[in-house]
Structure formats: C-alpha cells, structure tokens
Design a protein around this motif. Structure first.
Motif, mmCIF file in Angstrom:
data_model
loop_
_atom_site.group_PDB
_atom_site.id
_atom_site.type_symbol
_atom_site.label_atom_id
_atom_site.label_comp_id
_atom_site.label_asym_id
_atom_site.label_seq_id
_atom_site.Cartn_x
_atom_site.Cartn_y
_atom_site.Cartn_z
ATOM 1 N N LYS A 46 47.743 41.268 15.218
ATOM 2 C CA LYS A 46 48.016 42.003 16.406
ATOM 3 C C LYS A 46 47.320 41.290 17.583
ATOM 4 C CE LYS A 46 49.671 45.412 16.675
ATOM 5 N NZ LYS A 46 51.207 45.935 17.089
ATOM 6 N N LEU A 47 46.286 40.573 17.459
ATOM 7 C CA LEU A 47 45.924 39.958 18.714
ATOM 8 C C LEU A 47 46.838 38.800 18.933
ATOM 9 C CD1 LEU A 47 41.977 39.660 17.683
ATOM 10 C CD2 LEU A 47 42.933 40.690 19.602
ATOM 11 N N GLN A 48 47.340 38.091 17.981
ATOM 12 C CA GLN A 48 48.100 37.128 18.041
ATOM 13 C C GLN A 48 49.671 37.714 18.610
ATOM 14 O OE1 GLN A 48 47.447 33.540 17.527
ATOM 15 N NE2 GLN A 48 49.335 33.671 18.888
ATOM 16 N N GLU A 49 50.063 38.614 18.123
ATOM 17 C CA GLU A 49 51.185 39.167 18.765
ATOM 18 C C GLU A 49 51.112 39.548 20.117
ATOM 19 O OE1 GLU A 49 53.327 43.806 18.616
ATOM 20 O OE2 GLU A 49 52.444 42.864 16.531
ATOM 21 N N LEU A 50 49.966 40.098 20.598
ATOM 22 C CA LEU A 50 49.867 40.528 22.015
ATOM 23 C C LEU A 50 49.593 39.072 23.083
ATOM 24 C CD1 LEU A 50 48.050 43.809 21.710
ATOM 25 C CD2 LEU A 50 50.310 43.509 22.286
ATOM 26 N N ALA A 51 48.891 38.188 22.329
ATOM 27 C CA ALA A 51 48.834 36.763 22.848
ATOM 28 C C ALA A 51 50.047 36.241 23.258
ATOM 29 C CB ALA A 51 47.836 36.017 22.069
ATOM 30 N N ASP A 52 51.072 36.144 22.177
ATOM 31 C CA ASP A 52 52.275 35.567 22.584
ATOM 32 C C ASP A 52 53.201 36.501 23.483
ATOM 33 O OD1 ASP A 52 51.734 34.021 20.565
ATOM 34 O OD2 ASP A 52 52.794 35.025 18.846
ATOM 35 N N LYS A 53 52.931 37.854 23.589
ATOM 36 C CA LYS A 53 53.707 38.556 24.436
ATOM 37 C C LYS A 53 53.093 38.179 25.680
ATOM 38 C CE LYS A 53 54.338 43.330 26.230
ATOM 39 N NZ LYS A 53 53.949 44.622 25.959
ATOM 40 N N TYR A 54 51.974 38.135 25.991
ATOM 41 C CA TYR A 54 51.278 37.893 27.498
ATOM 42 C C TYR A 54 51.005 36.450 27.836
ATOM 43 C CZ TYR A 54 50.720 43.110 27.950
ATOM 44 O OH TYR A 54 51.116 44.375 27.891
ATOM 45 N N GLY A 55 51.495 35.552 26.950
ATOM 46 C CA GLY A 55 51.062 34.194 27.363
ATOM 47 C C GLY A 55 50.022 33.452 27.312
ATOM 48 N N VAL A 56 48.910 34.291 26.557
ATOM 49 C CA VAL A 56 47.492 34.005 26.576
ATOM 50 C C VAL A 56 46.912 33.718 25.188
ATOM 51 C CG1 VAL A 56 46.902 35.464 28.698
ATOM 52 C CG2 VAL A 56 46.754 36.637 26.689
ATOM 53 N N THR A 57 45.796 33.705 24.964
ATOM 54 C CA THR A 57 45.169 33.287 23.663
ATOM 55 C C THR A 57 44.780 34.660 23.093
ATOM 56 O OG1 THR A 57 42.717 33.057 24.383
ATOM 57 C CG2 THR A 57 44.361 31.066 24.288
ATOM 58 N N PRO A 58 44.517 34.746 21.626
ATOM 59 C CA PRO A 58 43.752 36.077 20.929
ATOM 60 C C PRO A 58 42.550 36.371 21.777
ATOM 61 C CG PRO A 58 44.980 34.869 19.389
ATOM 62 C CD PRO A 58 45.000 33.928 20.781
#
Length: 303
Positions: free
Chosen positions: A236-248
């Motif tokens: 989930k951290l990675q999914e949101l990191a990808d969405k927002y263009g940041v890191t987990p």
C-alpha cells in the motif's frame, strides 16, 4: 513545507532529530543543508544523545552552513541522567540547560522539553527552574516528552509557562493513541487506553505532538518500511508512493501529517538523500480513504 504555529514559532512540520549526527562516515553539514533546503527549520536534541557529543557536533556544523542560527529553531531535552535514571529537580534542569547551551554554542534555546517522566518530580521545583530560565532569556518555550495527561496536569499545578509540545512515539505501526479512540466502548485489545486519551487531550489543550521513531514498529524493534514482515502495508505504501511520485518513506510521513492534530514528525536520518525524500513528500495530502487504507494495511481493524 507546511508550518505549524507553536507559541511564536512558525515551525516546519518535519523536524530533523540529530541523535545520530555522531555516526561515523556522516557529513553533519550536508545533513543540515539538505534539511534547510527542504524546508526544515526545526532541530531536535537531547543532552544524552551521544553523551552530549551530538550537540557539540551540531554546533560545529552550524558554523559552516549557509543559514544563520536565527533562521532555525533549536530544541533540546533534559531529565535523563545516566546511572541515576530520571531527574526533574531544579538543580539538574538548570545544570542541564547550561551544559546544552554551551555544547550547542547558543545563548538561548527555542524550546526545552522534559525527557521521560520523573516519578519523583516536584512541580514547584520545575516551576522555579522554568521561571529562572525564562527570565534569563535562556529558554523561550517549554514542553514535555513521553508524558500522559495526568502527568502534564500535575506539572501545570505549579508551572506558569504553557507546555506547548509533547514528544511521543507515533507512526502507522505505532497507533495506540488512535486505536483506543476508534475502539471506544468495545472489549477488544484495541479499546485499551494506555495513555488516558492523550491524542484528544493534546488537541483540546493545543499541545503539538512531536512524533518520534515514525518508521519503527514496536519499541525499536525495527523499521517497517521495506520490511518483508509487513507485505500488505508495504504494498500500500508503494502504491501511494507511485501515485504521488514520492517514496514509501515519504508516504509514511504523509500519513502522520494528514491527521488534523497538526503533528510534527521527527526524522532521525542524517543521510541527505533520505532527508530530501521526506521533504519532497511534505506537501502530499492523503485522502481520508487512503489514510484508513494504510491504517488497516498495518494490521489494524475497525469495529
């Protein structure tokens, strides 16, 4: 980066904790420059970090950075005495502040916190120490660390200065303050309140929570970001990191920042690239759904 008003301080929501600034192979100047460039203007110390060495190293680094002491807020903590345990006596508080100011090479501290509760505390002694420090212009703001509402109220029976901050362990894998509120009137383990409504108390009394060890699970058991022990949470951290263009790691901080309690997050890394990745995510605002998704991915349940 978002600023949080603490007294007359417009403090960055992200705080750089310098407990590890004395680690071999680290560049303190580069760490401070990376923090300031990313919008961090608040640095957290304690007199016991490195036996005082961390404060001294910070002072030397401050002589070489591009910004001025007046551009930032410097905070330290006192009250833990090696070999003695905890000491909130007037004598110790005054001596500890003098020692920290000398090592930090400053003529005032922006804030002083009482570190870990001293069960032998005499509120009147704390009040006398705070009055002297404030009157002398040595400490501008005061707070506590790891204290519950009852302990804070006890101090307030004598202390005149507002207690503006409370440092507490908090993060997506350390959510006791939230769990008890969500499980009110239930009989499961989540309903157990270990701190007497500390989160709500802080909001009612306008105390800023400073979240320490935001990437740890348990009590210094390890870092959860990237750990194979927590596949659902990391996915989930990675999914949101990808969405927002940041890191987990940045998302883990954004989870804390999303809470309306206006929580500051203390990061303890001295690696410039790690500092930058957190700062780069400081403007990410998770949706309510994303916040609860992470909360449940960390293994929490809703009643």
């Amino acid at each position: 980066m978002k600023k949080i008003q603490i007294g007359d301080m417009a403090a960055s929501q992200i705080v750089l904790g310098v407990m590890r600034i004395n680690e071999q192979g680290k560049d303190p100047v580069a760490a401070l420059e990376a923090a300031y460039a990313g919008g961090i203007n608040f640095f957290d110390h304690a007199d016991i970090y490195g036996g005082g060495e961390c404060e001294s190293i910070f002072a030397e680094a401050m002589k070489k950075v591009s910004f001025k002491r007046e551009d930032v807020y410097i905070q330290t903590k006192c009250g833990i005495r090696p070999g003695i345990a905890f000491d909130f006596s007037k004598k110790h508080i005054l001596e500890a502040v003098e020692g920290s100011m000398k090592r930090l090479n400053v003529d005032y501290l922006d804030s002083l916190l009482l570190h870990r509760p001293d069960t032998l505390v005499e509120p009147e002694e704390v009040a006398e120490a705070f009055d002297e420090l404030e009157k002398a212009g040595k400490v501008r703001h005061f707070g506590v660390s790891n204290q519950n509402p009852g302990q804070i109220e006890l101090l307030k029976t004598a202390v005149k200065q507002p207690l503006l901050m409370n440092q507490l362990q908090f993060g997506v894998m350390h959510t006791g303050m939230i769990d008890a509120g969500i499980h009110v009137n239930m009989t499961d383990s989540g309903s157990i309140s270990h701190d007497n409504g500390l989160l709500e108390y802080s909001r009612v009394n306008k105390m800023t929570i400073q979240a320490w060890s935001p990437f740890q699970y348990g009590f210094f058991e390890g870092v959860f970001v990237g750990s194979e022990k927590f596949p659902k949470l990391n996915a989930k951290l990675q999914e949101l990191a990808d969405k927002y263009g940041v890191t987990p790691t940045g998302i883990a901080v954004a989870w804390i920042s999303r809470h309306p309690a206006n929580i500051q997050t203390i990061i303890g890394t001295i690696t410039p690239s790690r500092i930058k990745e957190v700062c780069d995510a400081s403007d990410v605002v998770l949706t309510r759904e994303e916040w609860y998704d992470l909360y449940m991915a960390a293994g929490n349940i809703l009643p």
